[in-house]
Scaffold this motif. Structure first.
Motif, mmCIF file in Angstrom:
data_model
loop_
_atom_site.group_PDB
_atom_site.id
_atom_site.type_symbol
_atom_site.label_atom_id
_atom_site.label_comp_id
_atom_site.label_asym_id
_atom_site.label_seq_id
_atom_site.Cartn_x
_atom_site.Cartn_y
_atom_site.Cartn_z
ATOM 1 N N TYR A 182 -2.760 -14.674 -5.568
ATOM 2 C CA TYR A 182 -2.485 -14.164 -4.139
ATOM 3 C C TYR A 182 -2.262 -15.418 -3.391
ATOM 4 O O TYR A 182 -3.143 -16.364 -2.971
ATOM 5 C CB TYR A 182 -3.769 -13.188 -3.627
ATOM 6 N N MET A 197 6.239 -9.437 -8.613
ATOM 7 C CA MET A 197 5.401 -9.048 -7.340
ATOM 8 C C MET A 197 5.395 -7.591 -7.353
ATOM 9 O O MET A 197 6.244 -6.723 -7.135
ATOM 10 C CB MET A 197 6.220 -9.351 -6.000
ATOM 11 N N GLU A 199 4.898 -3.710 -6.930
ATOM 12 C CA GLU A 199 5.115 -2.831 -5.777
ATOM 13 C C GLU A 199 4.091 -1.987 -5.204
ATOM 14 O O GLU A 199 3.028 -1.881 -5.820
ATOM 15 C CB GLU A 199 6.254 -1.766 -6.167
ATOM 16 N N ASP A 201 2.350 -3.113 -2.494
ATOM 17 C CA ASP A 201 1.738 -3.974 -1.570
ATOM 18 C C ASP A 201 2.481 -4.227 -0.397
ATOM 19 O O ASP A 201 3.806 -4.685 -0.425
ATOM 20 C CB ASP A 201 1.287 -5.478 -2.332
ATOM 21 N N ASN A 204 4.230 -7.646 -0.372
ATOM 22 C CA ASN A 204 5.117 -7.676 -1.350
ATOM 23 C C ASN A 204 6.442 -6.891 -1.111
ATOM 24 O O ASN A 204 7.534 -7.420 -1.431
ATOM 25 C CB ASN A 204 4.432 -7.105 -2.480
ATOM 26 N N GLU A 207 8.493 -8.435 1.316
ATOM 27 C CA GLU A 207 9.139 -9.857 0.738
ATOM 28 C C GLU A 207 10.293 -9.398 -0.155
ATOM 29 O O GLU A 207 11.444 -10.175 -0.126
ATOM 30 C CB GLU A 207 8.282 -10.552 -0.131
ATOM 31 N N SER A 208 10.407 -8.554 -0.894
ATOM 32 C CA SER A 208 11.373 -7.942 -1.917
ATOM 33 C C SER A 208 12.326 -7.474 -0.911
ATOM 34 O O SER A 208 13.771 -7.992 -1.160
ATOM 35 C CB SER A 208 10.788 -6.730 -2.548
ATOM 36 N N LEU A 246 1.213 -13.096 -0.704
ATOM 37 C CA LEU A 246 2.080 -12.513 -1.777
ATOM 38 C C LEU A 246 1.291 -12.470 -2.937
ATOM 39 O O LEU A 246 0.533 -13.396 -3.160
ATOM 40 C CB LEU A 246 3.232 -13.211 -2.069
ATOM 41 N N HIS A 247 1.492 -11.173 -3.813
ATOM 42 C CA HIS A 247 0.701 -11.074 -5.048
ATOM 43 C C HIS A 247 1.369 -11.109 -5.966
ATOM 44 O O HIS A 247 2.343 -10.536 -6.335
ATOM 45 C CB HIS A 247 -0.271 -9.767 -4.743
ATOM 46 N N PHE A 248 1.287 -12.331 -7.038
ATOM 47 C CA PHE A 248 2.064 -12.309 -8.390
ATOM 48 C C PHE A 248 1.279 -12.065 -9.570
ATOM 49 O O PHE A 248 0.076 -12.596 -9.587
ATOM 50 C CB PHE A 248 2.484 -13.811 -8.431
#
Length: 318
Positions: A182, A197, A199, A201, A204, A207-208, A246-248
């Protein structure tokens, strides 16, 4: 048949301070012992400390090869990892640095970790990001290359522990597992990082959409300057006062790296893999410096992904 491999999963929360060039973070690592041995200790890599002085193994290696930057570096060019306070399964634990290597530590377990059992290692940590002129981890102004940056267990295999200092040469022997990272930073940064990332969130999804727009704008830009020699502005814009997280997520990888810059242009494409027919998304992120050299970079990445898959088996990630 005596092969085994440990499972090491990480959850990391990290915030970028781009005025002080510091990462404020915490990490929880779940370590599953798939070996036939009871482990009385866990050896850890604290590799940002390789950048902490002109006396580390990295500095000595560079000195021997004729690179004197670290030997004469001033404090602001060096880096390190601070505020380490390991807990094992929620309890404070005894740990210490390896003598002579500030980028290696050992956690002494109160109770041996038996085969088939797991434990949880937690610590806060702070990374002072060094100059990008030294090695892989670093920054040049507000352009960030974040690699080998978090506390991570050394590999334990049938030959024992492989706790080694960080060096320039070679690749990095690390355990595989799942990463959930995060990352919080100002909104106008563009990030390239390990994994997907997920979907759903809010940040996220936003950002996409932002990356799709950057891809569209980059393609329009190249169509407008085709054949024109222009002066490009490579300066850093001011950072947004608002931030995003951002969550990866990625499974079955042995490391997590990320790169962040407010100037990045973006090209998004995809390639069809030769064996499975599955499509992989490819991303190019580059600064205005020598930008015309990057115009066809998607073709290079797509062909590289296709042919390595053809020869070695399909690329396994998205």
């Amino acid at each position: 048949q005596d092969y085994f491999q440990q499972q090491v999963d990480h959850v990391i929360s990290v915030q970028l301070n781009d005025e002080e060039h510091v990462l404020d973070a915490e990490i929880t690592t779940t370590y599953l012992n798939n070996s036939p041995d009871a482990l009385e200790e866990i050896w850890m890599h604290l590799w940002p400390n390789a950048y902490s002085s002109g006396r580390t193994a990295l500095a000595k290696q560079q000195y021997r090869s004729g690179d004197l930057f670290m030997y004469y570096a001033i404090a602001k060019d060096l880096g390190g990892i601070d505020d380490i306070a390991f807990k094992v399964n929620g309890e404070e634990t005894l740990w210490e640095f390896e003598s002579g290597n500030p980028d290696i530590a050992v956690i002494h377990l109160a109770n041996p970790l038996q085969p088939g059992d797991s434990l949880e290692i937690y610590t806060p940590f702070k990374v002072r990001i060094p100059s990008g002129k030294i090695s892989r981890l670093g920054h040049i102004g507000q352009s960030y290359q974040i690699t080998q940056w978090y506390p991570k267990p050394a590999v334990y295999d049938r030959d024992g522990w492989h706790a080694m200092p960080y060096l320039d040469q070679g690749e990095f022997y690390s355990e595989f597992g799942t990463f959930d990272v995060y990352l919080t930073l100002p909104e106008n940064y563009t990030v390239g990082a390990t994994g997907d990332m997920p979907e759903g969130d809010v940040d996220n999804d936003a950002e996409s959409n932002r990356l799709e727009l950057l891809d569209k704008n980059t393609r329009e830009y190249f169509s407008q300057i085709d054949g024109i020699d222009i002066d490009t502005d490579n300066s850093f814009p001011k950072s947004d006062k608002t931030s995003k997280t951002l969550h990866f997520h990625q499974e079955n990888v042995h490391d997590f790296a990320w790169f962040a810059d407010k100037r990045y242009k973006v090209l998004k494409d995809s390639v069809k893999l030769p064996h499975s027919g599955r499509f992989v998304t490819t991303w190019i992120m580059f600064t205005p410096n020598e930008e015309k050299l990057w115009e066809k970079a998607s073709d290079y990445i797509n062909q590289s992904t296709y042919y390595y898959s053809l020869w070695n088996g399909d690329y396994p990630y998205n």
